[in-house]
Design a protein around this motif. Structure first.
Motif, PDB file in Angstrom:
ATOM      1  N   VAL A 411       0.844  -1.196   0.000  1.00 25.42           N
ATOM      2  CA  VAL A 411       0.000   0.000   0.000  1.00 25.42           C
ATOM      3  C   VAL A 411       0.880   1.246   0.000  1.00 25.42           C
ATOM      4  CG1 VAL A 411      -1.657   1.313   1.357  1.00 25.42           C
ATOM      5  CG2 VAL A 411      -1.910  -1.151   1.137  1.00 25.42           C
ATOM      6  N   GLN A 412       0.562   2.197  -0.847  1.00 26.68           N
ATOM      7  CA  GLN A 412       1.304   3.459  -0.861  1.00 26.68           C
ATOM      8  C   GLN A 412       0.552   4.543  -0.094  1.00 26.68           C
ATOM      9  OE1 GLN A 412       4.308   4.187  -2.201  1.00 26.68           O
ATOM     10  NE2 GLN A 412       4.711   2.184  -3.085  1.00 26.68           N
ATOM     11  N   THR A 413      -0.660   4.831  -0.502  1.00 25.47           N
ATOM     12  CA  THR A 413      -1.483   5.760   0.257  1.00 25.47           C
ATOM     13  C   THR A 413      -2.886   5.172   0.377  1.00 25.47           C
ATOM     14  OG1 THR A 413      -2.065   6.968  -1.739  1.00 25.47           O
ATOM     15  CG2 THR A 413      -0.289   7.877  -0.453  1.00 25.47           C
ATOM     16  N   VAL A 414      -3.599   5.589   1.390  1.00 28.18           N
ATOM     17  CA  VAL A 414      -4.990   5.174   1.564  1.00 28.18           C
ATOM     18  C   VAL A 414      -5.822   6.445   1.595  1.00 28.18           C
ATOM     19  CG1 VAL A 414      -6.514   3.650   2.825  1.00 28.18           C
ATOM     20  CG2 VAL A 414      -4.063   3.536   3.212  1.00 28.18           C
ATOM     21  N   ALA A 463      -3.593   1.686   7.111  1.00 28.93           N
ATOM     22  CA  ALA A 463      -2.318   2.395   7.296  1.00 28.93           C
ATOM     23  C   ALA A 463      -1.528   1.763   8.439  1.00 28.93           C
ATOM     24  CB  ALA A 463      -2.575   3.873   7.558  1.00 28.93           C
ATOM     25  N   LEU A 466      -0.081  -1.526   7.387  1.00 29.11           N
ATOM     26  CA  LEU A 466       1.066  -1.281   6.520  1.00 29.11           C
ATOM     27  C   LEU A 466       2.308  -1.052   7.376  1.00 29.11           C
ATOM     28  CD1 LEU A 466       2.743  -0.196   4.074  1.00 29.11           C
ATOM     29  CD2 LEU A 466       1.572   1.966   4.404  1.00 29.11           C
ATOM     30  N   GLN A 467       2.183  -0.214   8.408  1.00 28.59           N
ATOM     31  CA  GLN A 467       3.325   0.049   9.292  1.00 28.59           C
ATOM     32  C   GLN A 467       3.838  -1.251   9.888  1.00 28.59           C
ATOM     33  OE1 GLN A 467       4.680   2.901   9.584  1.00 28.59           O
ATOM     34  NE2 GLN A 467       3.118   4.348   8.902  1.00 28.59           N
ATOM     35  N   VAL A 470       5.640  -3.396   7.325  1.00 25.43           N
ATOM     36  CA  VAL A 470       6.955  -2.840   6.982  1.00 25.43           C
ATOM     37  C   VAL A 470       7.960  -3.151   8.080  1.00 25.43           C
ATOM     38  CG1 VAL A 470       8.254  -0.699   6.685  1.00 25.43           C
ATOM     39  CG2 VAL A 470       6.130  -1.024   5.463  1.00 25.43           C
TER      40      VAL A 470
ATOM     41  N   ASP B 114       3.111   8.526  12.346  1.00 26.15           N
ATOM     42  CA  ASP B 114       3.702   7.752  11.267  1.00 26.15           C
ATOM     43  C   ASP B 114       3.078   8.006   9.900  1.00 26.15           C
ATOM     44  OD1 ASP B 114       1.372   6.520  11.837  1.00 26.15           O
ATOM     45  OD2 ASP B 114       2.278   4.774  12.787  1.00 26.15           O
ATOM     46  N   SER B 115       2.251   9.016   9.803  1.00 19.16           N
ATOM     47  CA  SER B 115       1.708   9.313   8.482  1.00 19.16           C
ATOM     48  C   SER B 115       1.255  10.762   8.405  1.00 19.16           C
ATOM     49  CB  SER B 115       0.530   8.380   8.179  1.00 19.16           C
ATOM     50  OG  SER B 115      -0.461   8.541   9.167  1.00 19.16           O
ATOM     51  N   ALA B 130      -0.933   9.376   3.993  1.00 16.93           N
ATOM     52  CA  ALA B 130       0.315   9.061   3.293  1.00 16.93           C
ATOM     53  C   ALA B 130       1.353   8.675   4.348  1.00 16.93           C
ATOM     54  CB  ALA B 130       0.787  10.260   2.484  1.00 16.93           C
ATOM     55  N   PRO B 131       1.615   7.372   4.507  1.00 18.97           N
ATOM     56  CA  PRO B 131       2.571   6.930   5.530  1.00 18.97           C
ATOM     57  C   PRO B 131       3.988   7.406   5.187  1.00 18.97           C
ATOM     58  CG  PRO B 131       1.244   5.104   4.693  1.00 18.97           C
ATOM     59  CD  PRO B 131       1.021   6.247   3.782  1.00 18.97           C
ATOM     60  N   TYR B 132       4.753   7.794   6.199  1.00 17.85           N
ATOM     61  CA  TYR B 132       6.108   8.297   5.945  1.00 17.85           C
ATOM     62  C   TYR B 132       6.999   7.237   5.310  1.00 17.85           C
ATOM     63  CZ  TYR B 132       4.507  11.863   9.160  1.00 17.85           C
ATOM     64  OH  TYR B 132       3.788  12.840   9.762  1.00 17.85           O
ATOM     65  N   VAL B 133       6.740   5.967   5.618  1.00 14.24           N
ATOM     66  CA  VAL B 133       7.591   4.920   5.055  1.00 14.24           C
ATOM     67  C   VAL B 133       7.514   4.896   3.537  1.00 14.24           C
ATOM     68  CG1 VAL B 133       7.747   3.291   6.948  1.00 14.24           C
ATOM     69  CG2 VAL B 133       5.721   3.288   5.525  1.00 14.24           C
ATOM     70  N   ARG B 134       6.472   5.506   2.972  1.00 12.18           N
ATOM     71  CA  ARG B 134       6.290   5.454   1.524  1.00 12.18           C
ATOM     72  C   ARG B 134       6.724   6.728   0.814  1.00 12.18           C
ATOM     73  NH1 ARG B 134       6.400   0.776   2.014  1.00 12.18           N
ATOM     74  NH2 ARG B 134       4.683  -0.664   1.725  1.00 12.18           N
TER      75      ARG B 134
END
Lengths: 497, 196
Positions: A411-414, A463, A466-467, A470, B114-115, B130-134
């Motif tokens: 996932v990139q953005t939600v 989100a 996803l964290q 990762v 974290d986002s 938009a998560p920072y990891v991306r």
């Protein structure tokens, strides 16, 4: 290394053929030349000579080299370009050979990376052996980068090969049923002429509508059958280490690799006919292709539903689906939307009947109104989403039902969005964006019209997951790195320090 | 790199703490350089009110164009005259101003742990995480109209197909730079992974 010398005449011939339409225009446009064909022939020969000279220079100035970590390409006649493509960043490696290239034993090899809007590197052309060597070498180097398994000659295991029956079915299933709705739109237009022939417009419609429908379906089936056979003849999917390999095509042969470690999303899709017959297709999406480059992503063109599900699970181990439906009030939206459309159609038909000389059986359009209810229900009934521990699965579509499996890790953005109409019913659409090129459906994975609060919570939940995934991957990678350091230095008592 | 950073440390809110662009590969960092995430995040923020002017002017341009088209068209047609164009212009301009105000009221962003969270949209309301990891990279952009109003836009890029959607307009240049620096730090701290 250089390209294959034979690529010079082949490329020259191709560029002449590409300019052939100019020639056609010239010949048709100037009847003075009509006397002889010497004029066009001179043009062709001159064009070929010029192209040959250019391609010779191109060939001389094109070099590529595969090093341990990169593929280096130096190219360009007038403006030079030097590229280093890190092998770890290569997504798909595709080889294609059309009839001409096959006759000369040549192949085109395309490399995709996630960056840029088009194919990153294209070698036109190398010999077929060289192409396959590059492909497997790239695969080997990529593997060495990730794990240090010295074992190399891992055999391919075949996952799927298309049968003649499936190929034939592909033609039938490929028919776009929406063509039928075009037929119903077109019929009222031709209705006046039918009326003359039959006297009674309704009778005319009743006789010709099924005929026209059958005719359209037959023609479409034939066309899509030919296309399917051309594209998927001899389709074969196999797996070697962590790559999928495919081969397909009758006249133009395609073969390529899809790295499993780079799969963004999986899409299982089946249209109405395929669902009836119990078939489905599978697309594996990587970040490599530019949007719209649909053909190459298809992993399995058509197979029994269970087989497709098994194959999909072997790529991404998602759980059996337990889809949640959007709330019933979402269906009301579609009922209203489709009823408005149906009423508009009735209005247009009525207006055309009253104000133009054409005579329509406009009251037939009233029949669309109950269809709006049916359509609304079908749209609603095919929506669904499933939030699993590693994946979020989204389903949408009646004509073509697509089930998209998105790993949280990709996932990139939600985002969730609410239009004015959705706000009134406390509904929202959740979009899960990945780096995948989504060329096949041209639509982002989304859960349409779910409860607004649920969408709000899901957005945060996805989100969060996803964290988590990762950081899990990070821990795993660190552990692997430590282990490999340990393995490299067996004498060291404390490798971590 | 070090020199320019320390030169600019005074006008950068986090300049003194900026971590070097190159990190040690093993992920551990020398003691003391760990960015304090608590300091980088903050409460929900709104845009600068001047952005309403930018948006209103932008919609005024389309109002003028639409007004001209309508004016010319209705001058040629029998019922109506140039006044239709004026009416169209007025209606579109009023709508544009109303939308600019509404859009400003709704727009909010939030630098979270974290986002990055954005909420925007008048007719279609969109919330983006938009998560920072991306995060791939962060840009600050200033168009001519924005410059006239003393504003800037921060754009956050991800590898996603909607990457360019994550942009925050209507910041003062200082705020935009500050946000860019924060996001950069947070992205580094998150030890991102583009997953492509």
């Amino acid at each position: 290394m250089k390209l294959d010398p034979l690529s010079v005449p082949v490329r020259a011939a191709e560029s002449v053929v590409r300019l052939a339409w100019l020639l056609v225009v010239a010949v048709i446009g100037s009847p003075a030349l009509g006397g002889g064909i010497s004029g066009p022939v001179t043009v062709v020969v001159a064009g070929f000579v010029v192209a040959l000279a250019y391609q010779l220079v191109y060939y001389q100035r094109f070099e590529y080299e595969l090093t341990d970590g990169t593929l280096d390409i130096a190219s360009g006649v007038v403006s030079r370009r030097n590229r280093e493509i890190p092998i770890g960043r290569v997504q798909n490696v595709d080889i294609s050979r059309n009839v001409l290239q096959r006759a000369f034993g040549l192949a085109q090899i395309n490399l995709e990376t996630a960056g840029g809007s088009s194919t990153e590197a294209s070698l036109r052309y190398v010999s077929h052996e060289e192409a396959t060597r590059l492909q497997s070498e790239l695969g080997r180097l990529k593997r060495d980068g990730t794990d240090r398994d010295p074992e190399d000659a891992t055999p391919e295991t075949e996952l799927f090969s298309v049968t003649t029956k499936e190929l034939a079915l592909l033609g039938v299933v490929g028919v776009d049923l929406r063509l039928l709705s075009f037929a119903t739109v077109l019929l009222p237009v031709v209705a006046p002429s039918l009326r003359e022939r039959f006297g009674d417009p309704l009778l005319g419609l009743a006789v010709t509508a099924p005929l026209a429908a059958v005719g359209i379906v037959a023609v479409a089936a034939l066309a899509s059958g030919v296309i399917a056979i051309g594209n998927y003849y001899g389709f074969r999917l196999s797996r070697r280490n962590d790559e999928l390999l495919y081969e397909r095509g009758l006249l133009q042969r395609f073969s390529g690799t899809i790295p499993l470690g780079k799969v963004q999303t999986l899409t299982v899709s089946a249209n109405v006919i395929a669902r009836r017959l119990g078939y489905a297709s599978l697309a594996v999406e990587t970040a490599g292709y530019a949007p719209g480059d649909a053909g190459s992503q298809s992993a399995v063109p058509l197979a029994e539903r269970d087989r497709v599900a098994d194959l999909a699970r072997s790529v991404e181990a998602f759980e059996p689906l337990e889809l949640e439906r959007p709330p019933k009030r979402a269906r009301e939206r579609y009922v209203i939307r489709y009823t408005v459309l149906a009423l508009l159609a009735v209005g247009v038909a009525f207006a055309a009947d009253s104000y133009t000389s054409l005579t329509f059986a406009w009251y037939v359009a009233v029949g669309l109104i109950p269809l709006a209810w049916l359509g609304a229900h079908l749209k609603w009934a095919n929506l669904g989403y499933d939030v699993q521990s590693e994946y979020v699965v989204l389903q949408e579509g009646f004509w073509t039902r697509t089930i998209t499996v998105v790993p949280y890790y990709r996932v990139q953005t939600v985002l969730d969005s609410q239009t004015v109409f959705q706000r009134g019913r406390r509904l929202a659409t959740l979009v899960v964006d990945t780096a995948g090129s989504s060329g096949l459906t041209n639509r982002q994975p989304r859960a349409l019209d779910i409860d607004a609060d649920r969408a709000d919570r899901l957005r945060e939940e996805i989100a969060d997951r996803l964290q988590r995934s990762v950081s899990q991957r990070r821990t795993r990678r660190r552990r692997e790195r430590l282990r490999s350091i340990e393995a490299e230095r067996p004498d060291d008592p404390d490798p971590v320090a | 790199m070090d020199e320019t950073d320390s030169d600019r440390a005074s006008d950068r809110p986090f300049g003194a703490e900026l971590t070097p662009a190159t990190r040690r590969v093993d992920g551990s960092r020398p003691a003391g350089s760990t960015p304090d995430i608590e300091e980088l995040i903050g409460p929900e923020q709104t845009l600068e009110p001047q952005i309403q002017g930018v948006w209103a002017l932008q919609s005024a341009v389309s109002a003028v164009i639409l007004g001209l088209i309508a004016g010319v068209a209705f001058t040629l047609l029998d019922p109506g005259g140039p006044w239709v164009g004026v009416v169209v212009f007025a209606v579109v301009a009023v709508l544009g101003v109303a939308f600019s105000v509404l859009r400003y009221r709704i727009w909010a962003y939030h630098v979270r742990t974290d986002s990055l969270y954005l909420r925007r949209g008048v007719l279609t309301r969109v919330s983006t995480v938009a998560p920072y990891v991306r995060i791939q990279h962060v840009d600050t952009r200033r168009g001519p109209l924005e410059r006239a109003f003393g504003l800037a836009t921060t754009v956050v890029y991800t590898a996603g197909s909607r990457g360019a959607d994550v942009s925050i307009p209507g910041l003062t240049p200082q705020r935009a730079d500050d946000l860019q620096a924060r996001l950069k730090q947070l992205a580094i701290a998150a030890e991102g992974d583009d997953a492509v």
